[in-house]
Design an enzyme around this catalytic site. Structure first.
Site, short mmCIF file in Angstrom:
data_model
loop_
_atom_site.label_atom_id
_atom_site.label_comp_id
_atom_site.label_asym_id
_atom_site.label_seq_id
_atom_site.Cartn_x
_atom_site.Cartn_y
_atom_site.Cartn_z
N TYR A 29 0.80 -1.23 0.00
CA TYR A 29 0.00 0.00 0.00
C TYR A 29 0.83 1.28 0.00
CZ TYR A 29 -3.76 -3.26 1.06
OH TYR A 29 -4.65 -4.29 1.00
N HIS A 106 -9.51 2.25 -5.38
CA HIS A 106 -8.66 1.27 -4.69
C HIS A 106 -7.21 1.63 -4.97
CE1 HIS A 106 -12.01 -1.29 -3.68
NE2 HIS A 106 -12.46 -1.09 -4.90
O1 CA2 Z 1 -6.44 -1.39 -2.75
C1 CA2 Z 1 -7.26 -0.91 -1.97
O2 CA2 Z 1 -7.38 0.30 -1.77
C2 CA2 Z 1 -8.16 -1.85 -1.16
O3 CA2 Z 1 -9.44 -1.26 -1.06
C3 CA2 Z 1 -7.51 -1.97 0.21
C4 CA2 Z 1 -8.24 -2.93 1.13
C5 CA2 Z 1 -8.43 -4.29 0.43
O4 CA2 Z 1 -9.25 -5.12 1.27
C6 CA2 Z 1 -9.11 -4.15 -0.92
O5 CA2 Z 1 -9.19 -5.43 -1.50
C7 CA2 Z 1 -8.31 -3.22 -1.80
C8 CA2 Z 1 -7.42 -3.14 2.41
C9 CA2 Z 1 -7.25 -1.89 3.21
C10 CA2 Z 1 -6.30 -2.19 4.31
O6 CA2 Z 1 -5.25 -1.24 4.22
C11 CA2 Z 1 -4.12 -1.49 4.92
C12 CA2 Z 1 -3.09 -0.60 4.76
C13 CA2 Z 1 -1.91 -0.80 5.40
C14 CA2 Z 1 -1.75 -1.88 6.23
C15 CA2 Z 1 -2.78 -2.76 6.42
C16 CA2 Z 1 -3.96 -2.58 5.76
#
Ligand code: CA2
Length: 153
Positions: A29, A106
């Site tokens: 991310y 996303h």
């Molecule tokens: O790619 C994206 O923005 C998502 O929406 C992010 C979600 C995931 O479940 C989707 O499939 C795609 C996850 C968000 C969690 O974000 C984190 C960031 C840093 C560390 C842990 C989780």
């Protein structure tokens, strides 16, 4: 006395675990925090003549309530529903009921990831979907929203 119209309000809503952005899993991310994303959105909105209400919640019910509250208050919704994208009919129903332009964002390219991330319930309510362009996707979503509002005016 001349009056200046207040800028259209865009709700920028973020779903579960996005408060961890920049703090965990930077390989997936990136290292930008959610505070940085809010700053990016605020600066972008300012240039575009928009106002934003930027929020994050881990709760599905709270996200649904925030979407409901957009009716009559916001001109559009930019939403990263995170994990609820792939599970929440309740969120889809709330978005459909607002009758507002919705842009789904996303950070990652969900189509290059696990099979269960390839489908988003939210996309059925979205005017457009941006994925895989990192946090820049939020700025692009606001730019697209400004154009949509302009063309609807
Ligand atoms: O790619 C994206 O923005 C998502 O929406 C992010 C979600 C995931 O479940 C989707 O499939 C795609 C996850 C968000 C969690 O974000 C984190 C960031 C840093 C560390 C842990 C989780």
């Amino acid at each position: 006395m001349s009056q200046t119209a207040s800028p259209p309000l865009i709700a920028v809503l973020n779903g579960p675990n996005l408060n961890m952005l920049g703090l965990r899993q930077p390989h997936l991310y990136g290292s930008t925090t959610l505070d940085d994303v809010e700053q990016l959105c605020a600066e972008t909105a300012d240039v575009l003549g928009l106002a934003i209400d930027f929020r994050q919640t881990n709760g599905e019910g709270e996200l649904v309530t925030w979407v409901q509250e957009c009716r009559g208050r916001a001109a559009g919704i930019v939403i990263n529903p995170a994990g609820y994208s792939h599970t929440s009919v309740a969120l889809l129903d709330a978005l459909l009921a607002t009758d507002l332009p919705v842009i789904e964002v996303h950070i990652t390219n969900i189509h290059r990831r696990d099979e269960f991330r390839h489908h988003s319930f939210v996309s059925k309510a979205a005017t457009g979907v941006i994925c895989g362009l990192g946090v820049r996707g939020y700025a692009l979503a606001l730019q697209a929203m400004a154009e949509i509002l302009e063309s609807d005016a």
